[in-house]
Write a protein that holds these residues in place. Sequence first.
Motif, short mmCIF file in Angstrom:
data_model
loop_
_atom_site.label_atom_id
_atom_site.label_comp_id
_atom_site.label_asym_id
_atom_site.label_seq_id
_atom_site.Cartn_x
_atom_site.Cartn_y
_atom_site.Cartn_z
N LEU A 1 -1.16 11.78 14.99
CA LEU A 1 -0.42 12.31 13.87
C LEU A 1 -1.32 12.52 12.65
O LEU A 1 -1.13 13.48 11.90
N TYR A 2 -2.25 11.57 12.47
CA TYR A 2 -3.15 11.70 11.32
C TYR A 2 -3.94 13.00 11.39
O TYR A 2 -4.05 13.74 10.40
N LEU A 3 -4.49 13.28 12.57
CA LEU A 3 -5.29 14.50 12.72
C LEU A 3 -4.43 15.76 12.64
O LEU A 3 -4.90 16.81 12.24
N LEU A 4 -3.17 15.64 13.02
CA LEU A 4 -2.26 16.78 12.95
C LEU A 4 -1.93 17.14 11.50
O LEU A 4 -1.88 18.32 11.13
N PHE A 5 -1.72 16.11 10.67
CA PHE A 5 -1.36 16.36 9.26
C PHE A 5 -2.56 16.42 8.32
O PHE A 5 -2.40 16.68 7.13
N LEU A 6 -3.75 16.16 8.82
CA LEU A 6 -4.95 16.20 7.97
C LEU A 6 -5.16 17.56 7.28
O LEU A 6 -5.45 17.59 6.07
N PRO A 7 -5.04 18.68 7.95
CA PRO A 7 -5.25 19.96 7.26
C PRO A 7 -4.28 20.18 6.10
O PRO A 7 -4.66 20.74 5.06
N LEU A 8 -3.05 19.70 6.25
CA LEU A 8 -2.08 19.86 5.17
C LEU A 8 -2.45 19.01 3.95
O LEU A 8 -2.18 19.39 2.82
N GLU A 9 -3.09 17.87 4.20
CA GLU A 9 -3.48 16.98 3.10
C GLU A 9 -4.69 17.50 2.33
O GLU A 9 -4.78 17.33 1.12
N ILE A 10 -5.63 18.11 3.02
CA ILE A 10 -6.89 18.48 2.35
C ILE A 10 -6.96 19.96 1.98
O ILE A 10 -7.95 20.39 1.40
N TYR A 11 -5.94 20.74 2.28
CA TYR A 11 -6.00 22.19 2.00
C TYR A 11 -6.17 22.47 0.51
O TYR A 11 -6.95 23.34 0.13
N SER A 12 -5.47 21.71 -0.33
CA SER A 12 -5.55 21.99 -1.77
C SER A 12 -6.94 21.72 -2.33
O SER A 12 -7.36 22.35 -3.28
N ALA A 13 -7.68 20.81 -1.74
CA ALA A 13 -9.02 20.48 -2.23
C ALA A 13 -10.10 21.36 -1.62
O ALA A 13 -11.07 21.72 -2.29
N PHE A 14 -9.97 21.73 -0.35
CA PHE A 14 -11.05 22.42 0.35
C PHE A 14 -10.80 23.90 0.62
O PHE A 14 -11.73 24.61 1.00
N THR A 18 -11.15 23.91 4.99
CA THR A 18 -10.24 22.98 5.65
C THR A 18 -10.46 22.95 7.16
O THR A 18 -10.47 21.88 7.77
N ILE A 19 -10.66 24.09 7.78
CA ILE A 19 -10.82 24.15 9.24
C ILE A 19 -12.10 23.43 9.70
O ILE A 19 -12.03 22.56 10.56
N PRO A 20 -13.28 23.72 9.11
CA PRO A 20 -14.48 22.98 9.55
C PRO A 20 -14.39 21.48 9.24
O PRO A 20 -14.84 20.65 10.04
N CYS A 21 -13.80 21.14 8.09
CA CYS A 21 -13.67 19.72 7.74
C CYS A 21 -12.74 19.00 8.71
O CYS A 21 -12.99 17.86 9.10
N THR A 22 -11.67 19.66 9.12
CA THR A 22 -10.74 19.06 10.08
C THR A 22 -11.41 18.89 11.44
O THR A 22 -11.24 17.86 12.10
N ILE A 23 -12.16 19.89 11.85
CA ILE A 23 -12.88 19.79 13.13
C ILE A 23 -13.87 18.64 13.10
O ILE A 23 -13.96 17.85 14.05
N PHE A 24 -14.60 18.51 11.98
CA PHE A 24 -15.57 17.41 11.86
C PHE A 24 -14.86 16.06 11.86
O PHE A 24 -15.31 15.11 12.51
#
Length: 133
Positions: A1-14, A18-24
């Motif tokens: 669940l954490y990895l699923l919601f991670l892009p929604l959490e960091i989109y405003s900052a990155f 967001t996509i490369p950071c989520t993959i990493f």
Amino acid sequence: LYLLFLPLEIYSAFKWLTIPCTIFACFLYIGFLEIGQEIENPFNYDENDLDLDLFCLQIQRELAEITAHPAPDPSGFIFSQFNQPFAPHDRRTAIDILRDNKNTEDQQSVADVRQTLVKNYQLISEATFRKKR
């Protein structure tokens, strides 16, 4: 669940990162989980596990080699001038301890040996406790 919601959490900052950071982040998180699974049971029969059978065989061979030779005479190393059984508290050799104990009664000599052991234990535990701080 954490990895699923991670892009929604960091989109405003990155934004577009967001996509490369989520993959990493996924790579790191799943890698840590996989490492934990491998470390959990290191003595299995997988390709990258430790070979416990080989370790036991080597110990067996070394014990057979050690026991094949006759045992040395204990007086050769017990009564050596370098043997200080109660060091670092008591720097007397085994010969000095026996000589000192012959001058006293048997019960008192056993008490002295026990007292020396307790003092040595206390000194070592105090020294190692200070090092940990």
